[in-house]
Write an enzyme that holds these catalytic residues in place. Sequence first.
Site, short mmCIF file in Angstrom:
data_model
loop_
_atom_site.label_atom_id
_atom_site.label_comp_id
_atom_site.label_asym_id
_atom_site.label_seq_id
_atom_site.Cartn_x
_atom_site.Cartn_y
_atom_site.Cartn_z
N HIS A 161 14.78 -0.01 -8.19
CA HIS A 161 15.27 1.03 -9.10
C HIS A 161 14.17 2.01 -9.51
CE1 HIS A 161 19.17 -0.82 -9.43
NE2 HIS A 161 18.65 -1.96 -9.86
N ASP A 196 20.62 -5.80 -2.18
CA ASP A 196 20.81 -6.15 -3.59
C ASP A 196 22.20 -5.66 -4.03
OD1 ASP A 196 18.84 -6.79 -6.21
OD2 ASP A 196 20.53 -5.45 -6.68
N HIS A 198 22.97 -4.22 -6.70
CA HIS A 198 22.88 -2.92 -7.35
C HIS A 198 22.28 -1.88 -6.40
CE1 HIS A 198 22.48 -6.04 -10.54
NE2 HIS A 198 23.31 -5.26 -11.19
N ASP A 285 21.49 -11.21 -5.75
CA ASP A 285 22.55 -11.12 -6.75
C ASP A 285 23.95 -10.83 -6.21
OD1 ASP A 285 21.56 -8.58 -6.23
OD2 ASP A 285 21.02 -8.11 -8.31
C1 OKP Z 1 18.22 -4.97 -11.32
B1 OKP Z 1 18.31 -5.38 -9.85
C2 OKP Z 1 25.29 -4.46 -16.66
C3 OKP Z 1 23.87 -4.69 -17.14
C4 OKP Z 1 22.93 -4.07 -16.14
C5 OKP Z 1 20.64 -3.84 -15.49
C6 OKP Z 1 20.73 -4.44 -14.14
C7 OKP Z 1 19.48 -4.25 -13.35
C8 OKP Z 1 19.54 -4.92 -12.03
N1 OKP Z 1 26.24 -5.26 -17.33
N2 OKP Z 1 21.59 -4.35 -16.44
O1 OKP Z 1 18.90 -4.46 -9.00
O2 OKP Z 1 18.82 -6.68 -9.62
ZN ZN Z 2 20.36 -6.20 -8.45
#
Ligand code: OKP
Ligand code: ZN
Length: 343
Positions: A161, A196, A198, A285
């Site tokens: 990120h 990932d 996200h 994840d």
């Molecule tokens: C980081 B990585 C949503 C909360 C989100 C941030 C997530 C960061 C993920 N309910 N909080 O890509 O695993």
């Molecule tokens: Zn993630």
Amino acid sequence: MKTVYSPDHACHHPRHEISDGALKAAVEIPSRAEMVLAAVKAAGLGEILPPTPLERAFVERIHEPAYIDFLEGVWDETVAAGRTEEEAFPFVWPTPGLRADRVPTHLDGRMGFYSFDAGTPLTNGTFAAAWSSASVAVTAADLIAAGEGSAFALCRPPGHHAMSARYGGYCFFNNAALAAERLAAGGRRVAILDVDYHHGNGTQAIFFERGDVLFVSIHADPDQEYPYFLGHADEIGEGAGEGANLNLPLPLGSDWATWSKALELALASVERAGPDALVISLGLDPYEGDPISQFKLTTDDFSRLGERLAKAGVPTLFVLEGGYAVEALGANCAAVLTAFEGK
Ligand code: OKP
Ligand code: ZN
């Protein structure tokens, strides 16, 4: 496969994060890396090496000097401001309509200027840990550059990120981007596949206008999931990078049947690019048991992923990103890596 690891990740030890608008227990914690390390040792994956020192000049190829200075000094600024909490969080950002052409002098202004979310705790040891994580990624890239067919960068905190001058999403330096840059600097064509859950908004932004590094990502639809403001299918790259960015957003609840179809599209695009090296942003994840994610991959599916990636036949660097089901993290990571090795 060799693993690069540094215990310095534990310098970043947040107790809290801001998540869903409230102060919650942090999920990006030292035990994550310890579980993965224990699992790669137990699996007999291969030698475990420390990182070599990272040159700041190289990091400046990806991150702005003023941003590096900010991260290096922000905890001292926090202490100097008389703050005694264990974590520091930003709360105001230069969104459209506000000025982003000046860096404020006040700590809260600087934190907002150099971040994009409130969910990423800064702590006493954040810079040391983030720098060590970047060192791990670049050292592992050097193993691939030296002719290894695969390597594992056991990075923590994660990186995908982080933008050239913004932290967020638990990320400070973009480990995968630094690794890809190291490989590209040697004249190689590089592809990054981000699995990932996200979207890797930082990695995408860093390479968006570059044609020498392909970025492909499989992730939860940003209309419904963090980071919300990037990761849509119509983001295809710009200028020299046009056509070198591929987003494959999937609905929440996606399982292997859906996910693996996206994987085939992703790998077809990688194959068309014909890279000399492949960097996998290895988020664990997408796991069905992940506490903050909503895909449904099983541990066996992670083995299928490793097996499929091996078939691409490209020297492959795995860079650890997210994954928060701490008890299962080691097994899921080892599943990918041992299946890749054909074990
Ligand atoms: C980081 B990585 C949503 C909360 C989100 C941030 C997530 C960061 C993920 N309910 N909080 O890509 O695993
Ligand atoms: Zn993630």
